[in-house]
Design an enzyme around this catalytic site. Structure first.
Site, PDB file in Angstrom:
ATOM      1  N   GLY A 106       0.792  -1.219   0.000  1.00 52.88           N
ATOM      2  CA  GLY A 106       0.000   0.000   0.000  1.00 52.88           C
ATOM      3  C   GLY A 106       0.822   1.266   0.000  1.00 52.88           C
ATOM      4  N   GLU A 154      13.034  -3.895  -9.198  1.00 53.14           N
ATOM      5  CA  GLU A 154      12.906  -5.357  -9.198  1.00 53.14           C
ATOM      6  C   GLU A 154      11.532  -5.737  -9.733  1.00 53.14           C
ATOM      7  OE1 GLU A 154      13.842  -7.607  -5.489  1.00 53.14           O
ATOM      8  OE2 GLU A 154      11.676  -7.912  -5.467  1.00 53.14           O
TER       9      GLU A 154
END
Length: 464
Positions: free
Chosen positions: A241, A263
């Site tokens: 979040g 990533e």
């Protein structure tokens, strides 16, 4: 007419004949899932790849062979749906699941008693396959084959090239719904290097939501971080979040000419791109390209990255290499944590001995951002968490719970952010650290944390 030379002959072939050769090879290797999984033998190590590349039809066919098989070890990671091989009550008598990075599904498999976690720094995973790991059979989902005989790994370049290089048998499951993603070497495989191809039911690509509407705590933390980001910065966002809220705030901000080297590629980056924030023109490496190891999100993300030259998939030993990150000026890394202690150790992967996720790339990015000229590493979290019984607990604790993993050692942590403020631990002694960390804890827990710090000898009487 386009021509090419076939090695070992004196014959030049026109492109039409080459394409015919690829199609002929495809047809020769095309088989059913049921036939393909006969390659798996008792005792084998089987690799399912990563996240959205996990097989579907092949997994179902392998599960149907359950009673013929024992001691089959299967590897996967960031699992998006429950594998068929894990559904039967006695599945653990036949298969053992090994996860490189745990999702909620992986945790359920582990809780069932047939799964385990494999610790790693994600950047090292390709090397694990090159040097330490055997693969008997690899089976993954890929895109349909192109006119050059190549299949794209779609959403996950990750470690797949090295994994498939090591595999004794390679089985591809074609899914027409997977997006084709352009990338570095290590993002495609040719039909010549494949043993079997199967065509499944083309399931919809599994989607990963952004965690719902941001909370007031998410917004407060994100606001503190966004204020620290300069124009032209290069971004890495973790999943969750708070990082997603940072992405949304950036999309609505006045920031410009940002780059991406991450990533995991998440929806927040798409929001920034569509808002015109991502040009990548200041990147010293891969100028103009949004670089990532794997992607998962909503259909909006999958549509955006499909054959989009603005994005670039790359093996994780490139995306997460601290030596690469150090070359990207103003590199900003933003990740989550479960809790941290007064010494500055950050746990981002377990609750005591209960495993939650994994080290992933967090430590790599924390180190790489600090090595970058103008770079900053942010670990963000809410100051408290509410348990199922309604009890409110501090995420800042005296020492990590026994069994909890120190994902980021105290020597590597830079900025820590909660809704109560932001601190930089670089250069601070133990008492200075304790003072700074307690200053961003929830006020209701600060007095007790001071007492705990005093007992551990890391509190000066003058600090209070």
């Amino acid at each position: 007419m386009m021509c090419t030379y076939r090695s070992g002959t004196e014959k030049y072939l026109d492109m039409e004949e080459i394409i015919m050769d690829y199609q002929a090879l495809y047809q020769q290797k095309l088989t059913t899932p049921e036939q393909a999984v006969k390659a798996v033998k008792p005792g084998d190590w089987v690799d399912y790849g990563w996240c959205t590349n996990h097989p579907v039809a092949l997994d179902k066919a392998l599960a149907a062979r359950k009673d013929e098989l024992t001691d089959v070890k299967v590897r996967g990671g960031v699992t998006m749906w429950m594998p068929e091989i894990a559904k039967a009550d006695d599945a653990g008598d036949h298969f053992t699941w090994n996860s490189w990075h745990c999702s909620g599904v992986d945790r359920k498999i582990i809780g069932k008693g047939m799964g385990f976690f494999a610790p790693m720094r994600y950047s090292e995973l390709p090397r694990f396959y090159r040097e330490n790991i055997s693969v008997d059979v690899a089976m993954i989902q890929v895109t349909p084959m192109d006119s050059h005989g190549n299949f794209s790994y779609a959403l996950a370049a990750s470690h797949l090239a090295d994994m498939l290089e090591k595999a004794k048998v390679i089985i591809l499951e074609v899914n027409h719904n997977l997006p084709w993603v352009y990338g570095l070497t290590g993002s495609e495989i040719n039909i010549a290097d494949v043993d079997y191809v199967v065509e499944g039911d083309n399931p919809a690509v599994a989607q990963l939501g952004g965690g719902g509407e941001p909370t007031d705590v998410d917004r407060a933390v994100a606001k503190l971080i966004v204020e620290q980001i300069p124009n032209g910065a290069c971004l890495q966002l973790g999943i969750g979040g708070m990082p997603n809220t940072v992405g949304s705030m950036i999309a609505q901000s006045d920031l410009k000419d940002l780059g991406v080297h991450t990533e995991m590629y998440v929806d927040g980056f798409v929001d920034m791109a569509l808002a015109g924030k991502l040009t990548g023109r200041n990147k010293a490496l891969d100028k103009g390209r949004q670089v990532y190891a794997f992607a998962a999100g909503t259909q909006k993300l999958y549509d955006y990255i499909n054959r989009n030259p603005a994005v670039m998939a790359a093996p994780v030993d490139y995306t997460n290499d601290v030596r690469v990150l150090a070359q990207l000026d103003n590199f900003i890394s933003i990740n989550n944590a479960i809790d941290m202690d007064l010494f500055g150790q950050v746990n981002a992967e377990s609750a005591g001995v209960k495993h939650i996720s994994g080290t992933g790339g967090q430590l790599d990015f924390a180190m790489g951002a600090y090595l970058s000229k103008g770079g900053k590493s942010f670990i963000c979290m809410s100051s408290t968490v509410t348990g199922k019984d309604g009890t409110v607990k501090s995420r800042i604790v005296p020492t990590l719970t026994p069994g909890s993993i120190a994902t980021d050692p105290r020597s590597c942590v830079q900025y820590i952010v909660t809704e109560h403020g932001m601190i930089n631990l670089k250069g601070l002694s133990t008492w200075e650290r304790a003072e700074a960390i307690i200053s961003i804890a929830d006020p209701q827990f600060r007095e007790q944390l001071i007492q705990d710090a005093e007992k551990m000898g890391i509190w000066r009487k003058s600090s209070k």
